[in-house]
Each structure stands twice: as structure tokens, then as C-alpha cells.
Design a protein around this motif. Structure first.
Motif, mmCIF file in Angstrom:
data_model
loop_
_atom_site.group_PDB
_atom_site.id
_atom_site.type_symbol
_atom_site.label_atom_id
_atom_site.label_comp_id
_atom_site.label_asym_id
_atom_site.label_seq_id
_atom_site.Cartn_x
_atom_site.Cartn_y
_atom_site.Cartn_z
ATOM 1 N N VAL A 12 36.890 59.790 50.870
ATOM 2 C CA VAL A 12 35.773 60.135 49.986
ATOM 3 C C VAL A 12 34.417 59.711 50.546
ATOM 4 N N GLN A 13 34.433 58.790 51.529
ATOM 5 C CA GLN A 13 33.183 58.407 52.184
ATOM 6 C C GLN A 13 33.483 57.978 53.603
ATOM 7 N N ILE A 14 32.509 58.125 54.481
ATOM 8 C CA ILE A 14 32.689 57.702 55.877
ATOM 9 C C ILE A 14 31.451 56.926 56.330
ATOM 10 N N PHE A 15 31.655 55.752 56.877
ATOM 11 C CA PHE A 15 30.563 54.969 57.474
ATOM 12 C C PHE A 15 30.800 54.843 58.972
ATOM 13 N N GLY A 16 29.768 55.094 59.751
ATOM 14 C CA GLY A 16 29.889 55.005 61.199
ATOM 15 C C GLY A 16 30.166 56.360 61.804
ATOM 16 N N PRO A 17 30.651 56.454 63.022
ATOM 17 C CA PRO A 17 31.109 55.323 63.824
ATOM 18 C C PRO A 17 29.972 54.424 64.332
ATOM 19 N N THR A 18 30.300 53.152 64.453
ATOM 20 C CA THR A 18 29.414 52.197 65.093
ATOM 21 C C THR A 18 29.997 51.915 66.475
ATOM 22 N N ILE A 52 40.860 55.919 65.835
ATOM 23 C CA ILE A 52 39.888 57.012 65.646
ATOM 24 C C ILE A 52 40.269 58.190 66.538
ATOM 25 N N LYS A 53 40.795 57.871 67.740
ATOM 26 C CA LYS A 53 41.167 58.931 68.691
ATOM 27 C C LYS A 53 42.296 59.810 68.178
ATOM 28 N N LYS A 54 43.003 59.338 67.161
ATOM 29 C CA LYS A 54 44.067 60.156 66.578
ATOM 30 C C LYS A 54 43.504 61.255 65.679
ATOM 31 N N ILE A 55 42.234 61.073 65.247
ATOM 32 C CA ILE A 55 41.650 62.102 64.375
ATOM 33 C C ILE A 55 40.399 62.730 64.987
ATOM 34 N N ALA A 56 39.923 62.216 66.126
ATOM 35 C CA ALA A 56 38.729 62.795 66.756
ATOM 36 C C ALA A 56 38.915 62.840 68.277
ATOM 37 N N THR A 57 38.271 63.815 68.919
ATOM 38 C CA THR A 57 38.366 63.918 70.379
ATOM 39 C C THR A 57 37.357 62.968 71.029
ATOM 40 N N GLU A 58 37.527 62.762 72.322
ATOM 41 C CA GLU A 58 36.618 61.915 73.083
ATOM 42 C C GLU A 58 35.182 62.451 72.995
ATOM 43 N N ALA A 59 35.061 63.777 73.089
ATOM 44 C CA ALA A 59 33.737 64.414 73.045
ATOM 45 C C ALA A 59 33.082 64.193 71.681
ATOM 46 N N GLU A 77 31.491 60.743 71.219
ATOM 47 C CA GLU A 77 30.447 60.372 72.174
ATOM 48 C C GLU A 77 29.329 59.588 71.475
ATOM 49 N N ASN A 78 28.815 60.136 70.390
ATOM 50 C CA ASN A 78 27.780 59.431 69.614
ATOM 51 C C ASN A 78 27.784 59.957 68.170
ATOM 52 N N ASN A 79 26.841 59.461 67.375
ATOM 53 C CA ASN A 79 26.828 59.833 65.960
ATOM 54 C C ASN A 79 26.568 61.329 65.733
ATOM 55 N N ASP A 80 25.757 61.935 66.615
ATOM 56 C CA ASP A 80 25.455 63.365 66.465
ATOM 57 C C ASP A 80 26.680 64.224 66.759
ATOM 58 N N THR A 81 27.366 63.880 67.860
ATOM 59 C CA THR A 81 28.543 64.687 68.205
ATOM 60 C C THR A 81 29.656 64.499 67.174
ATOM 61 N N PHE A 82 29.588 63.409 66.452
ATOM 62 C CA PHE A 82 30.629 63.131 65.453
ATOM 63 C C PHE A 82 30.391 63.887 64.140
ATOM 64 N N PRO A 126 30.023 67.060 63.028
ATOM 65 C CA PRO A 126 30.936 68.109 62.510
ATOM 66 C C PRO A 126 32.287 67.537 62.087
ATOM 67 N N LYS A 127 32.780 66.553 62.832
ATOM 68 C CA LYS A 127 34.066 65.924 62.503
ATOM 69 C C LYS A 127 33.985 65.205 61.159
ATOM 70 N N ARG A 128 32.852 64.546 60.948
ATOM 71 C CA ARG A 128 32.640 63.845 59.683
ATOM 72 C C ARG A 128 32.770 64.806 58.504
ATOM 73 N N ASN A 129 32.121 65.954 58.635
ATOM 74 C CA ASN A 129 32.175 66.950 57.556
ATOM 75 C C ASN A 129 33.584 67.480 57.337
ATOM 76 N N GLU A 130 34.305 67.594 58.467
ATOM 77 C CA GLU A 130 35.675 68.085 58.380
ATOM 78 C C GLU A 130 36.572 67.061 57.676
ATOM 79 N N LEU A 131 36.318 65.781 57.952
ATOM 80 C CA LEU A 131 37.185 64.717 57.412
ATOM 81 C C LEU A 131 36.939 64.430 55.931
#
Ligand SMILES: [Zn+2]
Length: 311
Positions: free
Chosen positions: A190-196, A248-255, A258-263, A265-270
């Protein structure tokens, strides 16, 4: 605390009170109904036990049957991991704490000794890893067995063979989770903080300084690690779930990582997604609130669930 424990408690009550298991279960359900279901089956069983004057004093319990709040607990177990005796100095009071992981054929539990005479048995090597021991008059707090000055510990005549030395993972809803539980649960993000992100030494995995220097290994080429905090909710409650890089690597790719911006779209998906989370419930050192240290995370695959149900 544990699923199997309920049956064991009922059996103990039945043996001591001479009431049938069915009769006791009826009493427990009646009590729960009276309390509008606000109390767990295990909790209601404990109330009924004390009303019937049943004590667990003389009973030898299995570890899977232990419940937080139980007192004067007796059991036999094998020490599968002995920890170093720790000395402490708190508010001018000095003392020692001994601890080990105690296992039987059903489960295992961290056991803490507070009495210097008991701790001396560890220090002298009288009681050591691999020994089968008998403990009496212990208290269960936060899924730990605590033995104080009124307790007793001694080598047992019995020899336990195969024991359960790995954490026993139980499926639990969030409202039932307790500190030190090893749990599997199913909930929505229901909420996501980070990644840091932070840099660690590739050798010892400890945090490096801003100049990429490790306290032990000097200047190193650091590895980038990440922490992601999820708030998960299963309808019974919500809880923080903390994931480190490996998970985290089990639910997101290395790419994506990379940083908060690249993450992003994944955040929205999760967000809003339902997942299985496996981990241990710990107390956050700063906030003192419980949270899950995640060991494993995976999608809830509805098709696969149906397939398994049909088997
Ligand atoms: Zn290092």
C-alpha cells in the motif's frame, strides 16, 4: 504464537481437568463469542485453563506449544547453537546474560539465562552446544524462553536425536505477528519508501565512509546496496516490510534499481500489488515498532494457487 500450540494446550487442559477435548473446545468458543471474537483461540484457551485451575507447571511442553505469556514452563531440548556470554552495564547495574538456541523435534526457541549460577554452567563448559538439557520454571516473553533465579537448568538423562534447528516458518496474518516470529504472509503493497542507496565494502559488507574507506579494509571500490521499505496490508493490519538488495532484486531488475528515477515505473507497478512475504519479525531499534525483515518475496500467482488447490 504457533498453530500447533492450540491443540497441545487443549490436550494439557483435558489431561489435567478430566474434561473432554470437545467440552473444552466448546468452552473456548463460548468465551470467544462472549468477547466478540476479540481474543484468539489460544488466548481464550489460556483463560479457560486458569479458570479450571490448570497450571502448566508439571507438564513438559513441546517448543511448538509455547505461547507468549506462559509462566513456569518446563521442557527438554537440545542446545543447537550456544552464544557468547554477554556482560552488560546498565544504569550502574552490572550483570551477565547467557543465551542459546534450544530445539526439540517440533521447533526451536531462543533461550536467555539471567542467573549467574546458571550462566556459570555455560562458562565452565558443564552445559555446551549439542547437550540435551532440562529447563524448569521458565517464562515465555516475545517468543523467547527466559530463565531467572527461580528457574532450573540441568543436563538431561534423555538424548534428543533429530531436532528442528531451522526457524519454523508459519503462515500468519499481520494482526497475529509477534516479535521474533518467522512468518510467511500474503498482503497488498500500500506504500513504498525508497529505495535508499548506500555504499558498502565488497569484502565485509559494512558501510564505507564518504571517501569509500572501510574501517577494516581501507580504501575499496564500494558496492552499491539498496534498502526498500514497503507498507503491506492484509486487511487484518499493516506493517513495514524491509527489503535489502538481494530481496529487491527478486522484484526489480538491475537497471530499474539504478536510481530513484529508474525505479519510478517499478514503484507504480508494485503499488497495490499482492505479494507473499517471508521473513522474521523484529523490533525497529529507533521506533521500537515491529517490522518484517524480508528473506523472500514473490508474486501471488493466482493461477498457480488454483492449480495447487486442485491437486
Ligand atoms: Zn571491509
Amino acid at each position: 504464537m504457533l498453530q500447533g500450540s492450540y491443540d497441545q494446550i487443549i490436550q494439557v487442559i483435558s489431561d489435567s481437568s478430566k474434561l473432554s477435548v470437545e467440552e473444552i473446545e466448546r468452552k473456548i468458543e463460548a468465551r470467544r463469542a462472549k468477547l466478540s471474537g476479540l481474543i484468539s483461540k489460544e488466548g481464550a484457551a489460556q483463560i479457560i485453563a486458569s479458570e479450571l485451575g490448570v497450571s502448566f507447571d508439571k507438564q513438559k511442553l513441546k517448543i511448538s506449544g509455547l505461547l507468549s505469556g506462559m509462566r513456569k514452563v518446563n521442557l527438554i531440548g537440545k542446545i543447537v547453537k550456544m552464544n557468547r556470554v554477554v556482560e552488560y552495564n546498565k544504569n550502574g547495574k552490572q550483570g551477565k546474560i547467557g543465551s542459546f538456541l534450544l530445539a526439540d523435534d517440533t521447533s526451536n526457541i531462543r533461550t536467555v539465562l539471567w542467573d549467574t549460577n546458571h550462566i556459570a554452567l555455560i562458562e565452565s563448559g558443564t552445559i555446551k552446544e549439542g547437550d540435551t538439557i532440562e529447563l524448569s520454571n521458565g517464562d515465555i516473553r516475545n517468543n523467547e524462553l527466559h530463565l531467572g533465579g527461580f528457574g532450573d537448568i540441568k543436563l538431561s538423562q534423555d538424548r534428543l536425536g533429530e531436532v528442528q534447528s531451522k526457524p519454523v516458518v508459519q503462515f500468519k496474518t499481520i494482526d497475529k505477528m509477534q516479535v521474533n516470529d518467522s512468518i510467511l504472509t500474503r498482503a497488498f503493497i500500500v506504500q513504498i519508501f525508497g529505495p535508499t542507496f548506500y555504499n558498502v565494502c565488497p569484502e565485509c559488507k559494512k558501510k564505507v565512509s564518504e571517501t569509500n574507506s572501510c574501517e577494516v579494509h581501507g580504501n575499496v571500490i564500494p558496492k552499491k546496496n539498496a534498502i526498500l521499505t514497503l507498507i503491506i496490508d492484509d486487511g487484518s493490519g499493516s506493517l513495514r516490510a524491509v527489503l535489502f538488495t538481494e530481496q529487491i532484486k527478486k522484484i526489480a531488475t538491475e537497471a530499474e534499481l539504478e536510481n530513484n528515477d529508474t525505479f519510478m515505473p517499478k514503484r507504480n507497478e508494485l503499488l497495490g500489488k499482492e505479494i507473499f512475504v517471508e521473513g522474521s519479525v523484529r523490533k525497529n531499534k529507533l521506533t521500537e515498532n515491529p517490522e518484517i525483515f524480508v528473506n523472500d518475496v514473490r508474486d501471488v500467482d493466482i493461477d498457480k494457487l488454483i492449480e495447487e488447490l486442485e491437486k
